[in-house]
Design a protein around this motif. Structure first.
Motif, PDB file in Angstrom:
ATOM      1  N   LEU A 161      -2.835  29.987  -3.596  1.00  0.00           N
ATOM      2  CA  LEU A 161      -3.562  29.373  -4.871  1.00  0.00           C
ATOM      3  C   LEU A 161      -3.350  27.906  -4.905  1.00  0.00           C
ATOM      4  O   LEU A 161      -3.947  27.232  -5.445  1.00  0.00           O
ATOM      5  N   THR A 162      -2.149  27.441  -4.428  1.00  0.00           N
ATOM      6  CA  THR A 162      -1.813  25.937  -4.531  1.00  0.00           C
ATOM      7  C   THR A 162      -3.076  25.458  -3.524  1.00  0.00           C
ATOM      8  O   THR A 162      -3.514  24.285  -4.027  1.00  0.00           O
ATOM      9  N   SER A 163      -3.301  25.832  -2.534  1.00  0.00           N
ATOM     10  CA  SER A 163      -4.397  25.178  -1.495  1.00  0.00           C
ATOM     11  C   SER A 163      -5.749  25.625  -2.300  1.00  0.00           C
ATOM     12  O   SER A 163      -6.542  24.440  -2.266  1.00  0.00           O
ATOM     13  N   ALA A 164      -5.964  26.386  -3.124  1.00  0.00           N
ATOM     14  CA  ALA A 164      -7.123  26.498  -3.688  1.00  0.00           C
ATOM     15  C   ALA A 164      -7.237  25.562  -4.889  1.00  0.00           C
ATOM     16  O   ALA A 164      -8.162  24.956  -5.223  1.00  0.00           O
ATOM     17  N   GLU A 165      -6.200  25.125  -5.351  1.00  0.00           N
ATOM     18  CA  GLU A 165      -6.089  24.103  -6.416  1.00  0.00           C
ATOM     19  C   GLU A 165      -6.564  22.759  -6.062  1.00  0.00           C
ATOM     20  O   GLU A 165      -7.249  21.996  -6.789  1.00  0.00           O
ATOM     21  N   TYR A 166      -6.046  22.529  -4.963  1.00  0.00           N
ATOM     22  CA  TYR A 166      -6.244  21.163  -4.572  1.00  0.00           C
ATOM     23  C   TYR A 166      -7.846  21.018  -3.953  1.00  0.00           C
ATOM     24  O   TYR A 166      -8.533  20.041  -4.095  1.00  0.00           O
ATOM     25  N   SER A 167      -8.336  22.139  -3.329  1.00  0.00           N
ATOM     26  CA  SER A 167      -9.640  22.334  -2.713  1.00  0.00           C
ATOM     27  C   SER A 167     -10.464  22.345  -3.973  1.00  0.00           C
ATOM     28  O   SER A 167     -11.729  21.600  -4.152  1.00  0.00           O
ATOM     29  N   GLY A 168     -10.289  23.052  -5.006  1.00  0.00           N
ATOM     30  CA  GLY A 168     -11.164  23.097  -6.252  1.00  0.00           C
ATOM     31  C   GLY A 168     -11.191  22.007  -7.005  1.00  0.00           C
ATOM     32  O   GLY A 168     -12.137  21.523  -7.866  1.00  0.00           O
ATOM     33  N   ARG A 169      -9.953  21.092  -7.146  1.00  0.00           N
ATOM     34  CA  ARG A 169      -9.913  19.947  -8.309  1.00  0.00           C
ATOM     35  C   ARG A 169     -10.051  18.828  -7.497  1.00  0.00           C
ATOM     36  O   ARG A 169     -10.411  17.745  -8.360  1.00  0.00           O
ATOM     37  N   SER A 170      -9.790  18.567  -6.280  1.00  0.00           N
ATOM     38  CA  SER A 170     -10.189  17.209  -5.466  1.00  0.00           C
ATOM     39  C   SER A 170     -11.551  16.825  -5.872  1.00  0.00           C
ATOM     40  O   SER A 170     -11.692  15.378  -6.016  1.00  0.00           O
ATOM     41  N   PRO A 171     -12.531  17.748  -5.551  1.00  0.00           N
ATOM     42  CA  PRO A 171     -13.777  16.816  -5.596  1.00  0.00           C
ATOM     43  C   PRO A 171     -13.977  16.167  -6.854  1.00  0.00           C
ATOM     44  O   PRO A 171     -14.524  15.044  -6.765  1.00  0.00           O
ATOM     45  N   GLY A 172     -13.739  16.884  -7.914  1.00  0.00           N
ATOM     46  CA  GLY A 172     -14.068  16.276  -9.368  1.00  0.00           C
ATOM     47  C   GLY A 172     -13.076  15.014  -9.391  1.00  0.00           C
ATOM     48  O   GLY A 172     -13.627  14.167 -10.115  1.00  0.00           O
ATOM     49  N   ALA A 173     -11.916  14.865  -8.939  1.00  0.00           N
ATOM     50  CA  ALA A 173     -11.150  13.894  -9.242  1.00  0.00           C
ATOM     51  C   ALA A 173     -11.396  12.817  -8.394  1.00  0.00           C
ATOM     52  O   ALA A 173     -11.500  11.489  -8.911  1.00  0.00           O
ATOM     53  N   LEU A 174     -11.932  12.864  -7.219  1.00  0.00           N
ATOM     54  CA  LEU A 174     -12.775  11.803  -6.405  1.00  0.00           C
ATOM     55  C   LEU A 174     -13.719  11.581  -7.193  1.00  0.00           C
ATOM     56  O   LEU A 174     -14.041  10.201  -7.115  1.00  0.00           O
ATOM     57  N   GLY A 231       0.864  -1.376  -0.033  1.00  0.00           N
ATOM     58  CA  GLY A 231      -0.023   0.125  -0.124  1.00  0.00           C
ATOM     59  C   GLY A 231       0.820   1.137   0.016  1.00  0.00           C
ATOM     60  O   GLY A 231       1.912   1.151   0.387  1.00  0.00           O
ATOM     61  N   ALA A 232       0.194   2.395  -0.140  1.00  0.00           N
ATOM     62  CA  ALA A 232       0.777   3.653  -0.402  1.00  0.00           C
ATOM     63  C   ALA A 232       0.147   4.914   0.060  1.00  0.00           C
ATOM     64  O   ALA A 232      -1.204   4.761  -0.515  1.00  0.00           O
ATOM     65  N   GLU A 233       0.309   5.968   0.625  1.00  0.00           N
ATOM     66  CA  GLU A 233      -0.360   6.927   0.712  1.00  0.00           C
ATOM     67  C   GLU A 233       0.512   8.061  -0.271  1.00  0.00           C
ATOM     68  O   GLU A 233       1.746   7.961  -0.272  1.00  0.00           O
ATOM     69  N   TRP A 234      -0.191   8.924  -1.043  1.00  0.00           N
ATOM     70  CA  TRP A 234       0.661   9.963  -1.818  1.00  0.00           C
ATOM     71  C   TRP A 234       0.112  11.172  -1.556  1.00  0.00           C
ATOM     72  O   TRP A 234       0.284  11.642  -0.257  1.00  0.00           O
ATOM     73  N   ILE A 235      -1.245  11.681  -2.098  1.00  0.00           N
ATOM     74  CA  ILE A 235      -1.618  13.034  -1.737  1.00  0.00           C
ATOM     75  C   ILE A 235      -3.279  12.574  -1.709  1.00  0.00           C
ATOM     76  O   ILE A 235      -3.740  12.284  -0.591  1.00  0.00           O
ATOM     77  N   GLY A 236      -3.824  12.756  -2.814  1.00  0.00           N
ATOM     78  CA  GLY A 236      -5.228  12.822  -2.725  1.00  0.00           C
ATOM     79  C   GLY A 236      -5.577  12.366  -4.117  1.00  0.00           C
ATOM     80  O   GLY A 236      -4.970  12.391  -5.165  1.00  0.00           O
ATOM     81  N   PRO A 237      -6.974  12.646  -4.537  1.00  0.00           N
ATOM     82  CA  PRO A 237      -7.616  12.361  -5.839  1.00  0.00           C
ATOM     83  C   PRO A 237      -6.996  13.138  -6.985  1.00  0.00           C
ATOM     84  O   PRO A 237      -6.691  12.404  -8.123  1.00  0.00           O
ATOM     85  N   TYR A 238      -6.560  14.133  -6.723  1.00  0.00           N
ATOM     86  CA  TYR A 238      -6.031  14.926  -7.883  1.00  0.00           C
ATOM     87  C   TYR A 238      -4.749  14.536  -8.416  1.00  0.00           C
ATOM     88  O   TYR A 238      -4.601  14.263  -9.734  1.00  0.00           O
ATOM     89  N   ASN A 239      -3.875  14.056  -7.517  1.00  0.00           N
ATOM     90  CA  ASN A 239      -2.551  13.477  -7.969  1.00  0.00           C
ATOM     91  C   ASN A 239      -2.674  11.926  -8.205  1.00  0.00           C
ATOM     92  O   ASN A 239      -2.179  11.479  -9.161  1.00  0.00           O
ATOM     93  N   ASP A 240      -3.321  11.483  -7.342  1.00  0.00           N
ATOM     94  CA  ASP A 240      -3.308   9.908  -7.425  1.00  0.00           C
ATOM     95  C   ASP A 240      -4.161   9.433  -8.528  1.00  0.00           C
ATOM     96  O   ASP A 240      -3.819   8.535  -9.354  1.00  0.00           O
ATOM     97  N   LEU A 241      -5.158  10.224  -8.996  1.00  0.00           N
ATOM     98  CA  LEU A 241      -5.575  10.116 -10.407  1.00  0.00           C
ATOM     99  C   LEU A 241      -4.736  10.062 -11.494  1.00  0.00           C
ATOM    100  O   LEU A 241      -4.588   9.167 -12.400  1.00  0.00           O
ATOM    101  N   SER A 242      -3.884  10.954 -11.544  1.00  0.00           N
ATOM    102  CA  SER A 242      -2.945  11.210 -12.539  1.00  0.00           C
ATOM    103  C   SER A 242      -1.829  10.067 -12.685  1.00  0.00           C
ATOM    104  O   SER A 242      -1.259   9.673 -13.592  1.00  0.00           O
ATOM    105  N   LEU A 243      -1.536   9.366 -11.419  1.00  0.00           N
ATOM    106  CA  LEU A 243      -0.668   8.390 -11.255  1.00  0.00           C
ATOM    107  C   LEU A 243      -1.309   7.180 -11.718  1.00  0.00           C
ATOM    108  O   LEU A 243      -0.466   6.101 -11.767  1.00  0.00           O
TER     109      LEU A 243
END
Lengths: 375, 375
Positions: B280-293, B217-229
Motif C-alpha cells: 500500500l505504501t508503494s502504491a501511495e508513492y506511485s499514485g500520488r507522486s505524479p500529481g505532486a510533481l 543541496g539535499a535529497e529527501w524522497i520525491g515530489p509527494y514529500n518534498d512538496l509538503s516540506l
C-alpha cells in the motif's frame, strides 16, 4: 441486478471434462459450526501451477491463519467446480464464495473489466497499484462488479510480461497477416487489427496447439511460467517487450453479500490477505523470473528477440484504437472506468519516465559494478 | 548478544528537544489485561508526515483491526520517546516493541543494514521485493538483526527517488567539489568520494538549512514529500534520476522475543500487516507522486534537470567503489549480505532491461494514445 449477466449454462466445466456440473450441484453449502466459516475458492489455474496457482493456495491458507481457523477457504483448480474462465460467474451465482483469476477473462460480460488486469501500452504494475489504491480505481471496480453481486480485490501481479513465443520470425506487420496466435483481452483485439487470427487458450492447451502448428504462436506470462509449460521444446523464438500485458493484475473476487455479513475483523483479514498476496506474488515473479530466463537461454537455447520499432509502433496504434473503441462504444460505467484509467496513465507517464525509466537507463550506462556486470 | 552494540546514551531524543528521555523512563510497560497486548512503535517521522508517517499509523491501526483489538500499537513520532534515527536501538533495549524507519539509518552500527533499504545503482523496488522474499534477503536480514534482538519486516517502499534539490546548477564533477549536501547512507558515501561534504539531516531540518545556505543541496524522497516540506520555495532546481536511492524500503522492526511469545495468529497478523503495508505504501508513492510533481512544475515553477551523462558515470563509479568497500571490509555476515545482493542484482539486470526498461522505452516511441499523450 445480480445474475442478470450470466447464464447458468456457461458455468459447466468445459475442457475439464464431465462431472463438474454435477459436483457443483452436490457440493455442500458453507456451514456455520462453532463460529467456523468455510468458503470455496474457484480458480482459473491447473492444480499446482507455479505463481498463479500457488498464489491462490497461499492466499487461502493465509486467511485461515490470520483468522485462527474461523474462516477457512478450500481451493479448486480450474475445471474442478466450474470452467477455468468462469470464476466471476460462479461467485455471482453463489456456486463459490471466492474466485481467483484475471479480470480480463470477463471482458465478454463486462467490457471494461480488463482495465483491472492489463491494457496494452497501459499502466505498469506500480502505476496500476497507484491507480487502484489512490487514483479511484478500486471504487470504480467495486461499482462495476457490484452489478453482478461481487466485491473485487487486487491479489497479485505478474509484472511486465514477455511478448510471447513465435514458431517463425516476425519482423514487420506484413509478417503478422494470417498468423494464428493465442492471446486474450484487449491485446488480442489489437493484434486482430493487424491481421492476426487470435484465440484465447488456457495454459494447458498451449503446448499441444503449438506442437501441431494449429497456432503459430502464443503469449502466456513470462519465463517462470513458460518454463514450466515447456514451450521452449517447440520453438526457441521468444519476443520482448510484452506490450500487450505490461503488468497483469490478479484478482480475488468475493461474494459481496457474504463478505458484508462477515464480522469486521474477518472482512479486514480478507482484505489484508489479498493486499499482502498482491505484494508477495509480484515479488515471486520478480524474484524467480531472472533465474528462469537464464535457464531458458543458457540451458535450452532460447533466443531473445526484440520486436522491431515498426512492429511496436503498429502495436501502439492498434492498442490505441482498441482502447478508444472501448471508451466510445461503452455504457456509462465503462466510459468512467476508461476515462479514469487514461487520466492516471497520462499523469503517470511523466513520472515513470524520469524515475523508473530514467533510473534503468542510468544503471545501463556502462560503468563496472562489484557484481561483475558492466551495467 | 543482545544490546552489545547500542549504548543507552545514544537513545535520548536529540533534535526533538528536552524531556524525551524522561518520558521514555516513565512510560508504562506493556500490560496484559483480558488477553489484550499493547505495544509501542517508535518512528523516524515527524507527526503527520505524509507517506512515511501515515504509513506507520496505518500499519499500527491495521494490526489492531486484524486482531480485533487483541494487539494494539501506539505510534510515537520521531523524538517523542527516542531520537528519530534510533528506532532499532530502542527495540533492542526494550524501550519499544516496534520501530518504523529506514534500515539505512543503522549503517553506523550494522554496516550492511543499508542493503535492506537502498543501495546507489542497486535494486529497483520490484527487484528488491524479489530478493527479500524469494532471493534469500529476508533470511540474511533476520540473521543480521538477530544480533540485536530484533526481527525485521519490509513495510513499504518510496519507489525510485528524485536526485534532489540544488541551490546552484551541477553540470559536471568539478561542480560538486566542496558542495555541502544532505544525503544519508551509501549514497552519501559515494558523493563524498566526489568531493561533496555530506550530512544526514532529518526532514524537519532541511528547509531551514537550505534557506540559510548552510547546505548547498539535499535529497529527501520525491515530489509527494518534498512538496509538503516546501523546498520549492528556496530553489527551483530539481534533479533526476535518483541513483542514490532507486526504491527505498521501509522497515518495521519488532522485538524478537516478544514477537516469538505471541500466539501464532498474532504473529501471522503482524507479518501480513507489514506485507500489506509494503504494497500500500508503494502504491501511495506511485499514485500520488505524479500529481505532486505536476503541482511543483506547473504551480511552483520547479525545473526538472537531468544529471549529465558524465555525472551519472561518476556517480556509478563512486557507488561501485562504496559497495566494494563494504563487501571487502566487512565481517562474515556483511560479506554474505552484499554477495547475495550483488548476485541477485546481476541476474535481475537482464530481466528488468527487457521487461520494465524495454516496455517503458516502447511506450515512449511516439504513437498517439486516447489519453491525449504522444506517449
Amino acid at each position: 441486478m445480480r445474475r442478470r449477466r450470466f447464464l447458468t449454462g456457461a458455468l459447466t466445466a468445459g475442457a475439464a471434462g464431465a462431472g463438474a456440473a454435477a459436483i457443483a450441484g452436490s457440493y455442500p453449502r458453507p456451514a456455520l459450526a462453532q463460529s467456523r466459516i468455510e468458503w470455496r475458492m474457484v480458480t482459473a489455474w491447473p492444480k499446482g501451477l507455479p505463481g498463479l496457482g500457488s498464489s491462490a493456495e497461499r492466499l487461502a491458507e493465509r486467511i485461515g491463519q490470520l483468522s485462527a481457523g474461523r474462516l477457512t477457504v478450500k481451493v479448486f483448480a480450474g475445471g474442478e467446480l466450474v470452467s477455468p474462465l468462469q470464476g466471476l460467474a460462479a461467485v455471482s451465482q453463489g456456486m463459490a464464495e471466492m474466485a481467483h483469476d484475471f479480470a480480463l477473462y470477463h471482458i465478454g460480460q463486462l467490457p471494461a473489466a480488463g482495465f483491472f488486469s492489463a491494457v496494452p501500452f497501459g499502466l505498469t504494475p506500480a502505476e496500476f497499484n497507484g491507480w487502484i489504491n489512490f487514483g479511484g480505481g478500486q471504487e470504480l471496480w467495486d461499482e462495476l462488479y457490484d452489478s453482478v453481486g461481487a466485491k473485487p480485490f487486487l491479489a497479485g501481479n505478474t509484472g511486465v510480461q514477455m511478448g510471447g513465443w513465435f514458431l517463425d520470425e516476425v519482423n514487420d506487420v506484413a509478417d503478422l497477416k494470417g498468423r494464428r496466435f493465442s492471446i486474450p483481452g484487449y491485446g488480442g483485439d489489437a493484434l486482430k487489427k493487424l491481421g492476426v487470427e487470435t484465440v484465447t487458450l488456457s495454459s494447458g492447451e498451449l503446448f499441444g496447439r503449438l506442437q501441431d502448428r494449429s497456432i503459430d504462436g502464443a503469449e502466456w506470462i513470462g519465463p517462470y511460467n513458460d518454463l514450466s509449460l515447456g514451450l521452449y521444446k517447440i520453438t526457441k523464438l521468444y519476443y520482448w517487450p510484452g506490450f500487450q500485458e505490461p503488468g497483469t493484475g490478479l484478482e480475488c473476487v468475493v461474494d459481496k453479500a457474504k463478505f458484508a455479513a462477515l464480522p469486521d475483523d474477518l472482512r479486514q483479514i480478507v482484505a489484508a490477505a489479498c493486499q499482502a498476496e498482491n505484494d508477495l506474488t509480484s515479488a515471486e515473479y520478480s524474484g524467480r523470473s531472472p533465474g528462469a530466463l537464464a535457464t531458458l537461454v543458457n540451458e535450452h537455447g532460447v533466443k531473445l528477440k526484440k520486436f522491431s520499432r515498426d512492429l511496436l509502433m503498429a502495436f501502439g496504434s492498434a492498442a490505441s484504437d482498441v482502447v478508444g473503441e472501448v471508451l466510445e462504444g461503452g455504457d456509462d460505467i465503462t466510459r468512467r472506468i476508461v476515462t479514469s484509467y487514461l487520466r492516471h496513465r497520462k499523469s503517470a507517464l511523466v513520472w515513470s519516465r524520469i524515475t523508473d525509466g530514467g533510473y534503468l537507463a542510468a544503471r545501463d550506462l556502462g560503468f563496472r559494478f562489484p557484481d561483475g556486470s558492466t551495467s
